[in-house]
Design an enzyme around this catalytic site. Structure first.
Site, PDB file in Angstrom:
ATOM      1  N   SER A 197     -21.188  44.868   5.603  1.00 17.29           N
ATOM      2  CA  SER A 197     -20.786  45.976   4.733  1.00 17.29           C
ATOM      3  C   SER A 197     -19.790  45.563   3.645  1.00 17.29           C
ATOM      4  O   SER A 197     -19.909  45.993   2.501  1.00 17.29           O
ATOM      5  CB  SER A 197     -20.196  47.087   5.595  1.00 17.29           C
ATOM      6  OG  SER A 197     -19.126  46.592   6.386  1.00 17.29           O
ATOM      7  N   TYR A 248     -27.969  45.520   3.343  1.00 15.87           N
ATOM      8  CA  TYR A 248     -28.057  46.902   2.865  1.00 15.87           C
ATOM      9  C   TYR A 248     -28.832  46.976   1.550  1.00 15.87           C
ATOM     10  O   TYR A 248     -29.176  48.052   1.099  1.00 15.87           O
ATOM     11  CB  TYR A 248     -26.639  47.489   2.721  1.00 15.87           C
ATOM     12  CG  TYR A 248     -25.903  47.493   4.045  1.00 15.87           C
ATOM     13  CD1 TYR A 248     -26.142  48.490   4.989  1.00 15.87           C
ATOM     14  CD2 TYR A 248     -25.014  46.475   4.389  1.00 15.87           C
ATOM     15  CE1 TYR A 248     -25.518  48.475   6.222  1.00 15.87           C
ATOM     16  CE2 TYR A 248     -24.369  46.448   5.615  1.00 15.87           C
ATOM     17  CZ  TYR A 248     -24.626  47.452   6.529  1.00 15.87           C
ATOM     18  OH  TYR A 248     -24.003  47.425   7.750  1.00 15.87           O
ATOM     19  N   LYS A 276     -20.343  35.839  16.001  1.00 15.84           N
ATOM     20  CA  LYS A 276     -19.809  37.002  15.299  1.00 15.84           C
ATOM     21  C   LYS A 276     -18.302  36.840  15.170  1.00 15.84           C
ATOM     22  O   LYS A 276     -17.588  36.721  16.163  1.00 15.84           O
ATOM     23  CB  LYS A 276     -20.152  38.263  16.074  1.00 15.84           C
ATOM     24  CG  LYS A 276     -19.554  39.508  15.444  1.00 15.84           C
ATOM     25  CD  LYS A 276     -20.139  40.760  16.028  1.00 15.84           C
ATOM     26  CE  LYS A 276     -19.500  41.970  15.400  1.00 15.84           C
ATOM     27  NZ  LYS A 276     -20.023  43.205  15.967  1.00 15.84           N
ATOM     28  N   LYS A 314     -10.141  42.836  16.809  1.00 14.72           N
ATOM     29  CA  LYS A 314     -11.008  42.480  17.936  1.00 14.72           C
ATOM     30  C   LYS A 314     -10.874  40.995  18.263  1.00 14.72           C
ATOM     31  O   LYS A 314     -11.834  40.335  18.666  1.00 14.72           O
ATOM     32  CB  LYS A 314     -12.464  42.850  17.585  1.00 14.72           C
ATOM     33  CG  LYS A 314     -12.661  44.355  17.290  1.00 14.72           C
ATOM     34  CD  LYS A 314     -14.138  44.732  17.094  1.00 14.72           C
ATOM     35  CE  LYS A 314     -14.292  46.237  16.904  1.00 14.72           C
ATOM     36  NZ  LYS A 314     -15.705  46.658  16.764  1.00 14.72           N
ATOM     37  N   ARG A 351     -17.071  50.173   9.623  1.00 14.59           N
ATOM     38  CA  ARG A 351     -16.281  50.965  10.577  1.00 14.59           C
ATOM     39  C   ARG A 351     -16.019  52.361  10.014  1.00 14.59           C
ATOM     40  O   ARG A 351     -15.930  53.323  10.773  1.00 14.59           O
ATOM     41  CB  ARG A 351     -15.000  50.221  10.947  1.00 14.59           C
ATOM     42  CG  ARG A 351     -15.311  48.955  11.763  1.00 14.59           C
ATOM     43  CD  ARG A 351     -14.081  48.153  12.154  1.00 14.59           C
ATOM     44  NE  ARG A 351     -14.486  46.856  12.737  1.00 14.59           N
ATOM     45  CZ  ARG A 351     -13.647  45.843  12.950  1.00 14.59           C
ATOM     46  NH1 ARG A 351     -12.361  45.963  12.644  1.00 14.59           N
ATOM     47  NH2 ARG A 351     -14.084  44.714  13.474  1.00 14.59           N
ATOM     48  N   GLU A 367     -21.377  29.001  21.428  1.00 14.46           N
ATOM     49  CA  GLU A 367     -21.853  30.374  21.631  1.00 14.46           C
ATOM     50  C   GLU A 367     -23.379  30.424  21.607  1.00 14.46           C
ATOM     51  O   GLU A 367     -24.016  31.062  22.441  1.00 14.46           O
ATOM     52  CB  GLU A 367     -21.307  31.307  20.536  1.00 14.46           C
ATOM     53  CG  GLU A 367     -19.836  31.697  20.689  1.00 14.46           C
ATOM     54  CD  GLU A 367     -19.618  32.714  21.810  1.00 14.46           C
ATOM     55  OE1 GLU A 367     -20.594  33.138  22.455  1.00 14.46           O
ATOM     56  OE2 GLU A 367     -18.444  33.082  22.041  1.00 14.46           O
ATOM     57  N   LYS A 397     -22.654  36.252  11.633  1.00  9.04           N
ATOM     58  CA  LYS A 397     -22.123  37.434  10.976  1.00  9.04           C
ATOM     59  C   LYS A 397     -20.628  37.279  10.762  1.00  9.04           C
ATOM     60  O   LYS A 397     -19.949  36.874  11.694  1.00  9.04           O
ATOM     61  CB  LYS A 397     -22.399  38.611  11.907  1.00  9.04           C
ATOM     62  CG  LYS A 397     -21.909  39.914  11.432  1.00  9.04           C
ATOM     63  CD  LYS A 397     -22.384  40.966  12.370  1.00  9.04           C
ATOM     64  CE  LYS A 397     -21.683  42.226  12.009  1.00  9.04           C
ATOM     65  NZ  LYS A 397     -21.563  43.105  13.123  1.00  9.04           N
TER      66      LYS A 397
HETATM   67  C1  PBG Z   1     -20.397  46.730  16.192  1.00 13.89           C
HETATM   68  C2  PBG Z   1     -20.850  46.187  14.890  1.00 13.89           C
HETATM   69  C3  PBG Z   1     -20.075  45.938  13.743  1.00 13.89           C
HETATM   70  C4  PBG Z   1     -20.981  45.570  12.742  1.00 13.89           C
HETATM   71  C5  PBG Z   1     -22.258  45.578  13.291  1.00 13.89           C
HETATM   72  N1  PBG Z   1     -22.156  45.944  14.651  1.00 13.89           N
HETATM   73  C6  PBG Z   1     -18.622  46.085  13.463  1.00 13.89           C
HETATM   74  C7  PBG Z   1     -17.615  45.494  14.309  1.00 13.89           C
HETATM   75  O1  PBG Z   1     -17.869  44.607  15.140  1.00 13.89           O
HETATM   76  O2  PBG Z   1     -16.483  45.927  14.180  1.00 13.89           O
HETATM   77  C8  PBG Z   1     -20.601  45.266  11.322  1.00 13.89           C
HETATM   78  C9  PBG Z   1     -21.670  45.420  10.304  1.00 13.89           C
HETATM   79  C10 PBG Z   1     -21.198  45.506   8.899  1.00 13.89           C
HETATM   80  O3  PBG Z   1     -20.004  45.357   8.592  1.00 13.89           O
HETATM   81  O4  PBG Z   1     -22.063  45.757   8.036  1.00 13.89           O
HETATM   82  N2  PBG Z   1     -20.090  45.888  17.207  1.00 13.89           N
END
Ligand code: PBG
Length: 334
Positions: free
Chosen positions: A284, A322, A203, A227, A213, A243, A258
């Site tokens: 997203s 989505y 990730k 992050k 968010r 990982e 992701k």
């Molecule tokens: C939370 C999480 C996130 C997403 C899925 N789980 C956001 C993040 O890590 O800030 C993102 C999913 C998306 O953008 O569609 N840990």
């Protein structure tokens, strides 16, 4: 490939197979099926609520009763699983993300009512604290650092309350080291040996999560604004293999990459190195880009399927998107 194997023009003409629809179908190497789709869903408190998310036109936050209505179609379309994300009232957020381990929290209540009504639909839940903390981080902040080991104590409890509520697949998305092992252990100790773990193994610290968010209202309060100390550097690819290797050793059944489209190389590397069920999350921001262009008539809506097929080519076994519902409808009508 030697010249010999390739053949030679004019006896070899690659266009010959492309001339008719039937022969194009005969030799197509990848197919998208409803079985490949996972629909991410946002849940909020209240009754009869279907709330727009500004940066994700066509995606909504639903109260539990309205989720159940949506799921009737999802089950009819034979989408195998959904992934649930809660929008927690800001009054319930705190430093420690305490709501995350409350067995009556929004997500646990949602799982229970989904399982009661649709026992065969796969339910996936994130394990991470960001929907629950007032600082927006996925873990506990101690002395200004997201503290790995202290966070594990909470994550394992979060995973357990979700498993007790009936979640089929626990999906740790927090990127703490060692979390898969801790979650596997606590699940096994509590007789949840068959609860699956889908690890968000690779990730990245991506700007493509912006609209998400907004959807769970964690962006405005993200302390420090990034992050970087736990999510992966977007410049790295071999690190993703480390990982994944660790998560497999710790007991992950499936892994995820992701975001999706900008990271197809990572999916391909993981799949060819480990041959483990590998999932892609078309996040997203990717949705917002594609949907925005389609809504403005800058792109044809066929780009959605093209984008999903790219994941199949790269080797993904499934895709969180989505677009799942609308694409499943299209696939069922073919
Ligand atoms: C939370 C999480 C996130 C997403 C899925 N789980 C956001 C993040 O890590 O800030 C993102 C999913 C998306 O953008 O569609 N840990």
């Amino acid at each position: 490939m030697s010249d010999n194997k390739l053949g030679q023009f004019p006896s070899t003409r690659l266009r010959r197979l492309r001339m008719k629809e039937f022969s194009r179908r005969m030799v197509s190497e990848n197919n998208l099926s409803v079985n490949d789709l996972i629909w991410p869903l946002f849940v909020c408190e209240g009754n009869n609520i279907t709330d727009k998310i500004n940066s994700m036109p066509g995606v909504f936050r639903y109260s539990i009763d309205n989720i159940l209505k949506e799921l009737e179609t999802v089950v009819k379309l034979k989408i195998p699983a959904i992934a649930l994300f809660p929008q927690i009232d800001s009054s319930l957020k705190d430093e420690k993300g305490s709501q995350a381990i409350d067995e009556n929290n929004l997500i646990c209540r949602t799982i229970k009512s989904i399982k009661k009504n649709f026992p065969d639909l796969g339910v996936i839940c994130d394990v991470a604290l960001d929907p629950y903390t007032n600082h927006g981080h996925d873990g506990l902040v101690i002395n200004d650092v997201v503290d790995n080991d202290a966070t594990l104590e909470i994550l394992e409890k979060q995973a357990l309350v979700q498993a007790i509520a009936g979640c089929d697949i626990i999906a740790p998305s927090d990127m703490m080291d060692g979390r898969v092992m801790r979650i596997r252990n606590i699940l096994d100790e509590n007789k949840f040996q068959n609860t699956l773990i889908l690890s968000y193994a690779a990730k990245y610290a991506s700007k493509f999560y912006g609209p998400f968010r907004d959807a769970i209202s964690s962006s405005s309060n993200l302390k420090g604004g990034n992050k970087f100390t736990y999510q992966m550097d977007v410049a790295n690819s071999y690190e993703a293999l480390r990982e994944v290797a660790l998560d497999i050793q710790e007991g992950a059944d499936m892994v995820m990459v992701k975001p999706g489209m900008p990271y197809l190389d990572i999916i391909q590397k993981i799949k060819s190195e480990f041959n483990i069920p590998t999932f892609a999350y078309q996040v997203s921001g990717e949705y917002a880009m594609i949907k925005g262009a389609i809504d403005n008539n800058w792109l044809d809506s066929k780009v959605i399927k093209e984008s999903l097929l790219s994941f199949k080519r790269a080797g993904a076994d499934g895709i969180l998107t989505y677009f799942a519902k609308e694409i499943a409808e299209e696939l069922n009508n073919e």
